[in-house]
Design a protein around this motif. Structure first.
Motif, mmCIF file in Angstrom:
data_model
loop_
_atom_site.group_PDB
_atom_site.id
_atom_site.type_symbol
_atom_site.label_atom_id
_atom_site.label_comp_id
_atom_site.label_asym_id
_atom_site.label_seq_id
_atom_site.Cartn_x
_atom_site.Cartn_y
_atom_site.Cartn_z
ATOM 1 N N ASP B 153 11.422 32.844 83.894
ATOM 2 C CA ASP B 153 11.211 34.262 84.103
ATOM 3 C C ASP B 153 12.401 34.863 84.846
ATOM 4 O OD1 ASP B 153 10.116 36.701 84.479
ATOM 5 O OD2 ASP B 153 8.515 36.043 85.822
ATOM 6 N N ASP B 155 12.195 38.348 85.711
ATOM 7 C CA ASP B 155 11.735 39.613 86.301
ATOM 8 C C ASP B 155 11.366 39.444 87.766
ATOM 9 O OD1 ASP B 155 11.942 41.020 83.856
ATOM 10 O OD2 ASP B 155 9.983 40.283 83.224
ATOM 11 N N SER B 166 13.103 37.762 80.112
ATOM 12 C CA SER B 166 12.296 38.796 80.736
ATOM 13 C C SER B 166 10.995 38.899 79.958
ATOM 14 C CB SER B 166 13.028 40.130 80.713
ATOM 15 O OG SER B 166 12.098 41.176 80.954
ATOM 16 N N ARG B 168 8.574 40.814 80.633
ATOM 17 C CA ARG B 168 8.242 42.228 80.531
ATOM 18 C C ARG B 168 8.886 42.793 79.261
ATOM 19 N NH1 ARG B 168 6.005 44.095 85.496
ATOM 20 N NH2 ARG B 168 7.674 42.946 86.529
ATOM 21 N N HIS B 197 1.836 34.628 86.032
ATOM 22 C CA HIS B 197 2.601 35.863 86.186
ATOM 23 C C HIS B 197 3.342 36.253 84.924
ATOM 24 C CE1 HIS B 197 1.744 35.905 90.456
ATOM 25 N NE2 HIS B 197 2.012 34.604 90.469
ATOM 26 N N ARG B 198 3.762 35.256 84.163
ATOM 27 C CA ARG B 198 4.537 35.582 82.972
ATOM 28 C C ARG B 198 3.659 36.250 81.923
ATOM 29 N NH1 ARG B 198 6.281 31.331 85.440
ATOM 30 N NH2 ARG B 198 5.093 29.723 84.350
ATOM 31 N N LYS B 201 3.124 39.758 83.035
ATOM 32 C CA LYS B 201 4.277 40.638 82.806
ATOM 33 C C LYS B 201 4.412 41.023 81.338
ATOM 34 C CE LYS B 201 6.762 38.843 86.809
ATOM 35 N NZ LYS B 201 7.782 37.862 87.272
ATOM 36 N N GLU B 204 1.978 43.720 80.760
ATOM 37 C CA GLU B 204 2.454 44.993 81.319
ATOM 38 C C GLU B 204 3.491 45.649 80.412
ATOM 39 O OE1 GLU B 204 1.807 43.555 85.951
ATOM 40 O OE2 GLU B 204 3.851 44.014 85.211
#
Lengths: 341, 341
Positions: B153, B155, B166, B168, B197-198, B201, B204
């Motif tokens: 990651d 970000d 990224s 995101r 978290h990935r 993201k 998102e």
DNA sequence: CTGAAAGCGCTAACAA
DNA sequence: TTGTTAGCGCTTTCAG
């Protein structure tokens, strides 16, 4: 803010920072021996403040004790060994022991190298897949003087303890079930790995069972590399083109079996009537397929658990001249929807 | 046959057996410094005959050098991290460095524990998944004074070096492609892991892209545990029952995507016309499916390779005040057969 | 090219 | 309850 020296911190640093002798600091950090609550506080506080991380290298050398268990397996990318690892980890996670894995890629030379490498760290035990090893590897294992558990397979002569299933019997059982269900034109699809001894033994048991029923394997095909699912498809197509009257295909693992299943469903082949299928391993993946593939679970989790327990017990007894254990688990056959009964 | 004492052999044993000083034996065994061919022969012979395996604990303590690279990842049982490991291993296999893996199960506390454990062996470097760590973990990493590469990651704010994509942007790109293809009633199916978290993201980025196209996510569903393939099936069924007019489903990983795909094909849904699908990761498994699922590869192998290269370079330079590297890879979108263009 | 001495950071064993 | 001493088995450094 202090200029952080780049030298890693030592016990001595904590000792000086807390005004307690190195020895007592060591005691506190290992919860060994009696230390007054006050001193303990001082030490823990200082250690935390400094960000001290003990040096296990030095500790291991001084105490002649390394809380690592070497786990040596052929691969991590199929579905079988990760589950064995899970069994090992679960068993070890609330103990002082820690697994460290090494991968051999099914190569005896690499196994030898990895084993040498791991033994040079003087682990508390070795868990190693299979019973077939080079003479040198076998010699190292014997000379190491630490507990050794060979896993997965029980068809052969272990160095020390062994936990697994008989792959020969597994193949035989499957062969018997298939013959009993009335299938007669049977093919075997598997990996092109002369070094995958367990697949080989399953195949041997399988052909033996068929022979006893007066059946010969009608066709066979082997692959190597690539996506197993895709290979299962391709091989199924190939073998059916070559031998169209097949009524059963035994796959050496569930993944290629799943590929074959998907292919045959697309072609509209009637399963398990027109064609029966079976794989091996009992992988979780099969749950999501349109039809449940017949398979035999390899007791992977259980094998990992038992192996770890043996090492754990040995590392604790310490003295007792414990005799090698031999644990043979019994895989269960699931007929799923692709093997008529 | 000699009674084998159970004490592990030391340099001294080899020294005595060969009549050469310990120091010279050490030199021979490490190929360091000049040693005459004759002495070398004697030593190697004696070492082999005795079955000597050097004690790396002592070696590491004396030389203040440990040729291990700590690799800390959340899991080994999905398809993503094994491939990262492959990239790392390939890069390291002909060097002096050796990877050692630790598993966190996506739990920050466990990550902290594993990290502490590994750092206490004073490895030459750390490769750790993700940019989100507890304060304590971050502090340990900084204080360790060894090269750290955070992977997967980009970000966020790395401790030292970082190699990844990224997520995101990946989510955004997929959202844009889906919107551009004319899909409007879009659902998201993913894991119920607030700590992944990935995946978060990607989600998102995805919703942002849709928002920009004036689209809101029409439905969503999250799972945890169980066979991903089976879960993909179930969730797809659930969400379609709830929101029958969906025309696209974005899955947070290929495995559940594959489950959904199989389900929809069985139901006879027209893909990608009536319904479009996409996953994430570009796993090899997809090759064997009846239809190629749209996906985005996560550059897993490449990430492993690059991360290992950074550690390797750092461990060699030694001195040079090397600045942290930041490598952002670009994932490529594959439309497969389930995302019309 | 070879060897002797010192010590890496910690813990076992004993002493206080 | 705490401290002191002597290594663990190897490599570094320096002297032949």
């Amino acid at each position: 803010m202090n200029k952080p020296s780049n030298r890693p911190l030592t016990l001595r640093d904590v000792s000086e920072a807390s005004g307690v002798s190195e020895m007592t600091v060591s005691r506190v950090l290992r919860n060994r021996g009696d230390v007054s609550a006050a001193t303990r506080q001082k030490v823990l506080q200082a250690a935390k403040r400094l960000g001290y991380v003990p040096n296990k290298i030095a500790g291991a050398l001084a105490s002649q004790r390394v809380n690592l268990v070497a786990v040596i397996i052929p691969s991590m990318s199929n579905m079988v060994f990760p589950e064995v690892m899970t069994g090992i980890s679960r068993t070890l996670e609330d103990t002082e022991l820690q697994p460290v894995v090494g991968i051999t890629d099914y190569l005896p030379e690499k196994e030898e190298k990895v084993l040498y490498e791991m033994l040079s760290w003087r682990p508390s035990g070795v868990i190693i897949a299979g019973l077939e090893h080079s003479d040198a590897s076998r010699a190292m294992l014997k000379a190491s003087g630490i507990p050794v558990v060979e896993i997965m397979d029980t068809d052969g002569q272990p160095v020390d303890s062994v936990v697994g299933i008989s792959h020969r019997t597994a193949g035989r059982k499957m062969g018997e079930a298939i013959a009993a269900a009335g299938y007669r034109r049977i093919a075997f699809l598997g990996t092109k790995m002369p070094l995958d001894h367990r697949a080989r033994k399953r195949f041997e048991g399988f052909t033996q069972a068929l022979a006893k029923a007066g059946i010969e394997v009608a066709d066979q095909e082997f692959y190597s590399g690539g996506s197993a699912l895709a290979k299962g498809r391709e091989m199924t197509e190939t073998v059916l083109k070559r031998t169209p009257d097949l009524d059963f295909i035994y796959y050496s693992n569930d993944m290629i079996g799943a590929g074959g299943l998907l292919y045959l469903l697309e072609k509209g082949v009637r399963i398990p009537g027109k064609m029966g299928l079976a794989g091996f391993n009992g992988v979780e993946l099969l749950q999501g397929l349109p039809m449940r593939l017949a398979t035999m679970d390899a007791c992977r989790f259980e094998i990992g658990r038992k192996a770890a327990e043996i090492i754990l017990a040995r590392s604790r007894e310490d003295s007792g001249d414990t005799s090698p254990e031999r644990i043979e688990l019994t895989p269960t056959l699931s007929r799923g929807d692709t093997l008529r009964s």
